[in-house]
Motif scaffolding. Structure first.
Motif, PDB file in Angstrom:
ATOM      1  N   SER A  79       0.832  -1.211   0.000  1.00 43.60           N
ATOM      2  CA  SER A  79       0.000   0.000   0.000  1.00 43.60           C
ATOM      3  C   SER A  79       0.861   1.253   0.000  1.00 43.60           C
ATOM      4  N   TRP A  81       0.646   3.486   2.177  1.00 42.72           N
ATOM      5  CA  TRP A  81       1.049   3.607   3.588  1.00 42.72           C
ATOM      6  C   TRP A  81       2.382   2.891   3.810  1.00 42.72           C
ATOM      7  N   ARG A  82       2.472   1.664   3.307  1.00 39.23           N
ATOM      8  CA  ARG A  82       3.671   0.845   3.553  1.00 39.23           C
ATOM      9  C   ARG A  82       4.901   1.485   2.896  1.00 39.23           C
ATOM     10  N   ASP A 155       4.952  -0.898  13.990  1.00 39.63           N
ATOM     11  CA  ASP A 155       3.646  -0.833  13.328  1.00 39.63           C
ATOM     12  C   ASP A 155       2.607  -1.844  13.827  1.00 39.63           C
ATOM     13  N   ARG A 156       2.935  -3.139  13.824  1.00 36.98           N
ATOM     14  CA  ARG A 156       1.936  -4.148  14.214  1.00 36.98           C
ATOM     15  C   ARG A 156       2.409  -4.961  15.415  1.00 36.98           C
ATOM     16  N   PHE A 173      -5.048   0.313  16.580  1.00 33.39           N
ATOM     17  CA  PHE A 173      -5.937  -0.046  15.471  1.00 33.39           C
ATOM     18  C   PHE A 173      -7.398  -0.201  15.922  1.00 33.39           C
ATOM     19  N   PRO A 205      -3.964  -5.160  12.214  1.00 33.16           N
ATOM     20  CA  PRO A 205      -4.887  -4.084  11.834  1.00 33.16           C
ATOM     21  C   PRO A 205      -6.234  -4.602  11.323  1.00 33.16           C
ATOM     22  N   ARG A 209      -9.243  -3.421  13.606  1.00 31.29           N
ATOM     23  CA  ARG A 209     -10.130  -2.434  12.973  1.00 31.29           C
ATOM     24  C   ARG A 209     -11.542  -2.994  12.842  1.00 31.29           C
ATOM     25  N   HIS A 260     -10.684  -1.167   5.473  1.00 31.94           N
ATOM     26  CA  HIS A 260      -9.650  -1.130   6.511  1.00 31.94           C
ATOM     27  C   HIS A 260      -8.416  -0.333   6.094  1.00 31.94           C
ATOM     28  N   ASN A 261      -8.287   0.018   4.808  1.00 33.31           N
ATOM     29  CA  ASN A 261      -7.255   1.008   4.452  1.00 33.31           C
ATOM     30  C   ASN A 261      -7.682   1.785   3.200  1.00 33.31           C
ATOM     31  N   ASP A 289      -6.044   5.363   7.095  1.00 34.68           N
ATOM     32  CA  ASP A 289      -4.632   5.632   6.755  1.00 34.68           C
ATOM     33  C   ASP A 289      -4.359   7.133   6.621  1.00 34.68           C
TER      34      ASP A 289
END
Ligand code: AHR
Length: 355
Positions: A79, A81-82, A155-156, A173, A205, A209, A260-261, A289
């Motif tokens: 993504s 984001w990543r 992050d996770r 999240f 996430p 979420r 979710h994103n 995001d």
């Protein structure tokens, strides 16, 4: 006489060497204050954990300012984001002069486990990783702990005992899911027929979420999720799954989408248009995001709301890494501050977005 001169020369050379070596040690030790964060995520320290002190790295302790070897296993590049997250981490390592060993796992847990084991063999100072899914890490984390290499989760989170890592730097999240649910409940007066695009199956996430959103809409009997499936956090996945939702017998009832994103929402927007509907009007869309593409879609009236999840974790992560390597205490959980943006704020915010 000659022998006396030679021995004296040797002794002098040794003294010079020791003095220089001593000075070098003093130099690296003297800059012991942690470099200041340089933008990116503004961290808040969560209250869910005690500050913990981790033993210094196996390669000899250290202090902020010392060049560190850091192994980092990133999930992939699924993504926008990543991509922003990877860039933030690489840029911060370069800025601080650390040796970052960056491994892209291409969405596969087995690649991450291999990378982590290789960091152990390389005897890096600190290991960071962003786990693609929550479960299945206990064995490799036990081995890392045995090698006395500190772990920073990025992050996770993982489903593993808390003593297997020193700190977790990442978003809440569940709260993001709640914020998305709350926004939709307010916007629709508590009435909506919802399609949900979930993130990667088994990832923190996606699990959180879903949970946060469900918790909020449970208070509104006329808000119902009628379709829910994973689009794997990708634009292509979001497009494909939304297309299938719309073609299903219940598809015509859908009047809200929770993704979710942002990438999945942006893919779904294409499918909604192809189905002859207006995204943002016929189907209200809320996602997570806060990437630039989401702001552009809001300005175009095609996305309604994005809940921010800040990927610019590099400065906060390296603050933590340096402290951990120096054996200094760090909070068990560090959470960035994040906001919620809808169409009313999008145009003003777009020029200031950093990712
Ligand atoms: O873990 C963070 C999530 O992973 C982001 O929301 C998503 O875009 C990414 O792929």
């Amino acid at each position: 006489m000659n022998r006396t001169i030679t021995s004296f020369g040797g002794l002098f050379a040794c003294l010079v060497f020791l003095l220089v070596a001593g000075c070098e040690r003093t130099d690296s030790g003297s800059s012991s204050s942690s470099p200041q964060p340089s933008g990116g995520a503004t961290p808040t320290t969560a209250t869910t954990g005690e500050a913990t002190t981790q033993p210094s790295a196996s390669t000899g302790g250290g202090a902020p300012g010392r060049k560190l070897v850091v192994g980092y296993s990133q999930i992939g590049a699924e993504s926008a984001w990543r991509t922003a997250n990877s860039e933030s981490i690489k840029a911060e390592a370069a800025k601080r002069g650390h040796d970052l060993r960056f491994a892209d796992a291409q969405q596969k847990q087995e690649n991450q486990v291999k990378a982590l084991r290789s960091f152990v063999s390389q005897k890096v100072d600190v290991i960071m990783f962003s786990p693609v899914i929550e479960t299945g890490w206990k064995q490799v984390m036990t081995d890392i702990k045995r090698a006395n290499i500190p772990v920073v989760l990025a992050d996770r989170r993982v489903d593993a005992p808390e003593d297997m890592y020193v700190t977790f730097v990442g978003s809440d999240f569940i709260e993001e899911g709640r914020r998305a649910g709350q926004w939709l409940a307010e916007k629709t007066g508590g009435k909506a027929v919802i399609a949900e695009l979930q993130g990667t199956v088994g990832s923190a996430p996606a699990n959180d979420r879903k949970k946060g959103f469900a918790e909020v809409i449970a208070k509104y009997p006329e808000m119902k999720i009628i379709k829910s499936q994973s689009g794997d956090f990708t634009r292509a996945g979001g497009k494909e799954v939304m297309q299938a939702f719309l073609k299903s017998p219940e598809g015509s009832q859908i009047n809200a989408l929770y993704a979710h994103n942002d990438d999945m929402a942006l893919g779904a927007i294409q499918s909604i248009k192809e189905a002859g509907k207006q995204p943002g009007k016929d189907i209200l869309i809320v996602s997570i995001d806060g990437v630039r593409g989401a702001f552009e879609a809001m300005v175009a009236g095609e996305l309604n709301c994005t809940v921010e999840c800040n990927p610019l974790l590099g400065p906060t992560l390296f603050d933590a890494v340096e402290k951990v390597a120096a054996g200094q205490p760090v909070p068990k959980r560090i959470t960035p501050e994040e906001g919620v943006f809808d169409q009313s704020k999008a145009a003003a915010a777009l020029p200031t977005r950093k990712y």
